[in-house]
Enzyme design. Structure first.
Site, PDB file in Angstrom:
ATOM      1  N   ASP A  98      47.479  21.216  43.002  1.00 34.50           N
ATOM      2  CA  ASP A  98      47.734  22.559  42.507  1.00 34.50           C
ATOM      3  C   ASP A  98      48.422  23.472  43.835  1.00 34.50           C
ATOM      4  O   ASP A  98      47.734  23.349  44.799  1.00 34.50           O
ATOM      5  CB  ASP A  98      46.291  23.332  42.174  1.00 34.50           C
ATOM      6  CG  ASP A  98      46.716  24.793  41.714  1.00 34.50           C
ATOM      7  OD1 ASP A  98      45.739  25.545  41.007  1.00 34.50           O
ATOM      8  OD2 ASP A  98      47.659  25.422  42.311  1.00 34.50           O
TER       9      ASP A  98
ATOM     10  N   TYR B 196      57.928  38.451  38.980  1.00 32.11           N
ATOM     11  CA  TYR B 196      58.403  37.245  39.270  1.00 32.11           C
ATOM     12  C   TYR B 196      59.937  37.324  40.186  1.00 32.11           C
ATOM     13  O   TYR B 196      60.034  36.659  40.939  1.00 32.11           O
ATOM     14  CB  TYR B 196      58.930  36.778  37.750  1.00 32.11           C
ATOM     15  CG  TYR B 196      59.766  35.561  37.919  1.00 32.11           C
ATOM     16  CD1 TYR B 196      61.396  35.452  37.724  1.00 32.11           C
ATOM     17  CD2 TYR B 196      59.323  34.182  37.874  1.00 32.11           C
ATOM     18  CE1 TYR B 196      62.130  34.235  37.696  1.00 32.11           C
ATOM     19  CE2 TYR B 196      59.937  32.926  37.628  1.00 32.11           C
ATOM     20  CZ  TYR B 196      61.461  33.147  37.763  1.00 32.11           C
ATOM     21  OH  TYR B 196      61.969  31.759  37.541  1.00 32.11           O
TER      22      TYR B 196
ATOM     23  N   ASN C 273      59.203  23.353  43.962  1.00 31.11           N
ATOM     24  CA  ASN C 273      59.755  23.671  42.733  1.00 31.11           C
ATOM     25  C   ASN C 273      58.842  24.423  41.642  1.00 31.11           C
ATOM     26  O   ASN C 273      59.226  25.209  40.905  1.00 31.11           O
ATOM     27  CB  ASN C 273      60.272  22.377  42.305  1.00 31.11           C
ATOM     28  CG  ASN C 273      60.771  22.541  40.614  1.00 31.11           C
ATOM     29  OD1 ASN C 273      61.505  22.976  40.038  1.00 31.11           O
ATOM     30  ND2 ASN C 273      59.543  22.147  39.709  1.00 31.11           N
TER      31      ASN C 273
HETATM   32  N1  NAI Z   1      63.859  27.532  33.413  1.00 34.17           N
HETATM   33  C1  NAI Z   1      64.518  28.536  33.779  1.00 34.17           C
HETATM   34  O1  NAI Z   1      65.304  29.430  33.297  1.00 34.17           O
HETATM   35  C2  NAI Z   1      64.707  28.812  35.510  1.00 34.17           C
HETATM   36  C3  NAI Z   1      63.605  28.154  36.267  1.00 34.17           C
HETATM   37  N2  NAI Z   1      63.604  28.421  37.615  1.00 34.17           N
HETATM   38  C4  NAI Z   1      62.633  27.973  38.541  1.00 34.17           C
HETATM   39  O2  NAI Z   1      62.617  26.467  38.415  1.00 34.17           O
HETATM   40  C5  NAI Z   1      61.397  26.068  38.877  1.00 34.17           C
HETATM   41  C6  NAI Z   1      60.834  25.048  37.791  1.00 34.17           C
HETATM   42  O3  NAI Z   1      60.775  25.751  36.428  1.00 34.17           O
HETATM   43  P1  NAI Z   1      60.927  24.857  35.165  1.00 34.17           P
HETATM   44  O4  NAI Z   1      61.085  23.477  35.167  1.00 34.17           O
HETATM   45  O5  NAI Z   1      61.765  25.743  34.174  1.00 34.17           O
HETATM   46  O6  NAI Z   1      59.463  25.152  34.608  1.00 34.17           O
HETATM   47  P2  NAI Z   1      58.595  24.023  33.805  1.00 34.17           P
HETATM   48  O7  NAI Z   1      57.332  25.004  33.257  1.00 34.17           O
HETATM   49  O8  NAI Z   1      59.383  23.223  32.610  1.00 34.17           O
HETATM   50  O9  NAI Z   1      57.935  23.262  34.916  1.00 34.17           O
HETATM   51  C7  NAI Z   1      56.967  23.635  35.849  1.00 34.17           C
HETATM   52  C8  NAI Z   1      56.224  22.377  36.331  1.00 34.17           C
HETATM   53  O10 NAI Z   1      55.538  23.152  37.469  1.00 34.17           O
HETATM   54  C9  NAI Z   1      53.992  22.685  37.182  1.00 34.17           C
HETATM   55  N3  NAI Z   1      53.060  23.835  37.994  1.00 34.17           N
HETATM   56  C10 NAI Z   1      52.820  25.178  37.175  1.00 34.17           C
HETATM   57  N4  NAI Z   1      52.078  25.637  38.180  1.00 34.17           N
HETATM   58  C11 NAI Z   1      51.802  24.720  39.309  1.00 34.17           C
HETATM   59  C12 NAI Z   1      50.809  24.851  40.346  1.00 34.17           C
HETATM   60  N5  NAI Z   1      50.117  25.764  40.464  1.00 34.17           N
HETATM   61  N6  NAI Z   1      50.792  23.743  41.223  1.00 34.17           N
HETATM   62  C13 NAI Z   1      51.392  22.607  40.870  1.00 34.17           C
HETATM   63  N7  NAI Z   1      52.393  22.671  39.589  1.00 34.17           N
HETATM   64  C14 NAI Z   1      52.292  23.495  39.021  1.00 34.17           C
HETATM   65  C15 NAI Z   1      53.737  22.711  35.663  1.00 34.17           C
HETATM   66  O11 NAI Z   1      52.715  21.798  35.468  1.00 34.17           O
HETATM   67  C16 NAI Z   1      55.320  21.879  35.233  1.00 34.17           C
HETATM   68  O12 NAI Z   1      55.154  20.614  35.275  1.00 34.17           O
HETATM   69  C17 NAI Z   1      60.399  27.281  38.765  1.00 34.17           C
HETATM   70  O13 NAI Z   1      60.091  27.782  40.202  1.00 34.17           O
HETATM   71  C18 NAI Z   1      61.281  28.413  38.173  1.00 34.17           C
HETATM   72  O14 NAI Z   1      61.067  29.790  38.756  1.00 34.17           O
HETATM   73  C19 NAI Z   1      64.752  29.268  38.179  1.00 34.17           C
HETATM   74  C20 NAI Z   1      65.627  29.723  37.333  1.00 34.17           C
HETATM   75  C21 NAI Z   1      65.843  29.703  36.007  1.00 34.17           C
HETATM   76  C1  LIG Z   2      63.118  36.032  34.727  1.00 32.52           C
HETATM   77  C2  LIG Z   2      62.360  34.704  34.144  1.00 32.52           C
HETATM   78  C3  LIG Z   2      62.997  33.999  33.385  1.00 32.52           C
HETATM   79  C4  LIG Z   2      63.704  32.768  33.412  1.00 32.52           C
HETATM   80  C5  LIG Z   2      63.624  32.038  34.664  1.00 32.52           C
HETATM   81  C6  LIG Z   2      64.569  32.609  35.581  1.00 32.52           C
HETATM   82  O1  LIG Z   2      64.427  32.658  36.869  1.00 32.52           O
HETATM   83  C7  LIG Z   2      65.890  33.017  35.107  1.00 32.52           C
HETATM   84  C8  LIG Z   2      66.745  34.048  35.605  1.00 32.52           C
HETATM   85  C9  LIG Z   2      67.888  34.318  35.030  1.00 32.52           C
HETATM   86  C10 LIG Z   2      68.702  35.260  35.410  1.00 32.52           C
HETATM   87  C11 LIG Z   2      68.503  36.351  36.327  1.00 32.52           C
HETATM   88  C12 LIG Z   2      69.344  37.343  36.312  1.00 32.52           C
HETATM   89  C13 LIG Z   2      69.578  38.679  37.037  1.00 32.52           C
HETATM   90  C14 LIG Z   2      70.701  39.222  37.037  1.00 32.52           C
HETATM   91  C15 LIG Z   2      71.109  40.528  37.895  1.00 32.52           C
HETATM   92  O2  LIG Z   2      70.120  40.755  38.631  1.00 32.52           O
HETATM   93  C16 LIG Z   2      72.162  40.673  38.329  1.00 32.52           C
HETATM   94  O3  LIG Z   2      72.177  41.641  39.383  1.00 32.52           O
HETATM   95  C17 LIG Z   2      72.707  39.526  39.221  1.00 32.52           C
HETATM   96  C18 LIG Z   2      72.578  39.729  40.695  1.00 32.52           C
HETATM   97  C19 LIG Z   2      73.193  38.888  41.447  1.00 32.52           C
HETATM   98  C20 LIG Z   2      74.382  38.153  41.151  1.00 32.52           C
HETATM   99  C21 LIG Z   2      75.091  37.356  41.939  1.00 32.52           C
HETATM  100  C22 LIG Z   2      76.290  36.827  41.789  1.00 32.52           C
HETATM  101  O4  LIG Z   2      76.272  36.390  40.393  1.00 32.52           O
HETATM  102  O5  LIG Z   2      77.006  36.096  42.556  1.00 32.52           O
END
Ligand code: NAI
Ligand SMILES: CC/C=C\CC(=O)/C=C/C=C\C=C\C=C\[C@@H](O)[C@@H](O)C/C=C\CCC(=O)O
Length: 267
Positions: A64, A151, A91
């Site tokens: 964790d 977040y 990650n």
């Molecule tokens: N899925 C998305 O849309 C996006 C995800 N991210 C970021 O990518 C990273 C991975 O996300 P995903 O693969 O989508 O999530 P996921 O939920 O599919 O996988 C996350 C993994 O982290 C583990 N985990 C959660 N809490 C934990 C802890 N306290 N200690 C150790 N392991 C832990 C879970 O058991 C799981 O295996 C995160 O930091 C997330 O914020 C960033 C942008 C977009």
């Molecule tokens: C919010 C949690 C949901 C899923 C995980 C995750 O992290 C997803 C994020 C997805 C999109 C976030 C978008 C934010 C967009 C706005 O703030 C815009 O202002 C984009 C800001 C900068 C853009 C820079 C660029 O496009 O070059």
């Protein structure tokens, strides 16, 4: 950086993006140590990786990232088994706007802990081999995501912390690069929590905003983000870099560099 024979740590490696990052590292001949809080999922993923890449190349530790002791033990056992560490991917992350302190503990404090523990083992002044740390932020670390303000704050924190550490590493001559990945939405289990009341609480009624963002950005596949990850790990010229990953592809954010800010590398 050639990956063959290198040693990598991936937190949250049991599923989703972490599992994808671990797989590309293994495919390139690296040894990978998976840290994850989910024991069942971690063991299943490790068994599958062992079958494909060999039992000598994969480790799994229940860890964790909010626990300094578990994190420290997992790093130490990885070094004892594989002999050192070259790559660390912080990650692990969650979305929870109700228990927001938990989100801060995992998404921000967990990345800080993981970066500091990685540095302890990797920096050259400690006898480490140098290498690269990839911290997983989000596009929400560069611009606000209105229905997930905490977040968003954690991801802004990951970007700011990682950029400062990258400059500190240059000034101190640690020999460790620190870079960030900033993906938009990715098709993983995490994305499914975006619509849950227990995760989004008061913001759950703003689902229309989420819908607008999802329609605007689309949804990436894990493989799209893995391509950007591989590029960041391999490109030794990149330090303090943030890579935005969108459905159109990935690009580097233009930040002032350490040199622009007159931060000289320690000889
Ligand atoms: N899925 C998305 O849309 C996006 C995800 N991210 C970021 O990518 C990273 C991975 O996300 P995903 O693969 O989508 O999530 P996921 O939920 O599919 O996988 C996350 C993994 O982290 C583990 N985990 C959660 N809490 C934990 C802890 N306290 N200690 C150790 N392991 C832990 C879970 O058991 C799981 O295996 C995160 O930091 C997330 O914020 C960033 C942008 C977009
Ligand atoms: C919010 C949690 C949901 C899923 C995980 C995750 O992290 C997803 C994020 C997805 C999109 C976030 C978008 C934010 C967009 C706005 O703030 C815009 O202002 C984009 C800001 C900068 C853009 C820079 C660029 O496009 O070059």
């Amino acid at each position: 950086m050639a990956l063959s024979g290198k040693v990598a740590v991936v937190t949250g490696g049991a599923q989703g993006l972490g599992k994808g990052f671990a797989e590309i590292l293994l495919k390139n001949g690296a040894k990978v140590s998976l840290f994850d809080v989910n024991e069942d999922l971690g063991k299943a993923t490790t068994a599958a990786f062992e079958k494909e890449f060999g039992t000598d190349n994969v480790l799994f530790y229940v860890c964790d990232v909010t626990s300094e002791k578990q994190f420290k033990d997992a790093f130490q056992r990885t070094v004892q088994t594989f002999g050192g560490i070259d790559i660390v991917c912080n990650n692990a992350g969650i979305i929870n706007e109700v228990d927001w302190e938990k989100t801060v503990d995992i998404n921000l404090s967990g990345v800080i802990k993981g970066t500091y523990l990685a540095m302890d083992h990797m920096k050259k002044e400690n006898g480490g081999r140098g290498g690269v740390i990839i911290n997983i932020a989000s596009l929400a670390g560069l611009g606000p995501f209105p229905t997930c303000p905490v977040y968003t704050a954690t991801k802004y924190g990951v970007v700011g912390f990682s950029r400062a550490m990258a400059m500190a590493s240059v000034a101190a001559g640690y020999g460790v690069r620190i870079n960030m990945l900033c993906p938009t939405f990715v098709r993983t289990a995490l994305l499914n929590t975006l619509k849950l009341e227990e995760q989004c609480g008061q913001f759950q009624k703003l689902l229309e905003v989420n819908k607008t963002f999802l329609e605007s950005f689309g949804i990436l596949e894990v493989s799209d983000v893995v391509k950007a990850f591989e590029n960041l790990v391999l490109d030794e010229s990149q330090n303090g870099a943030a890579v935005i990953v969108k459905t159109e592809g990935f690009h580097y954010v233009k930040f002032p560099t350490a040199e622009d800010l007159q931060i000289k590398s320690k000889q």
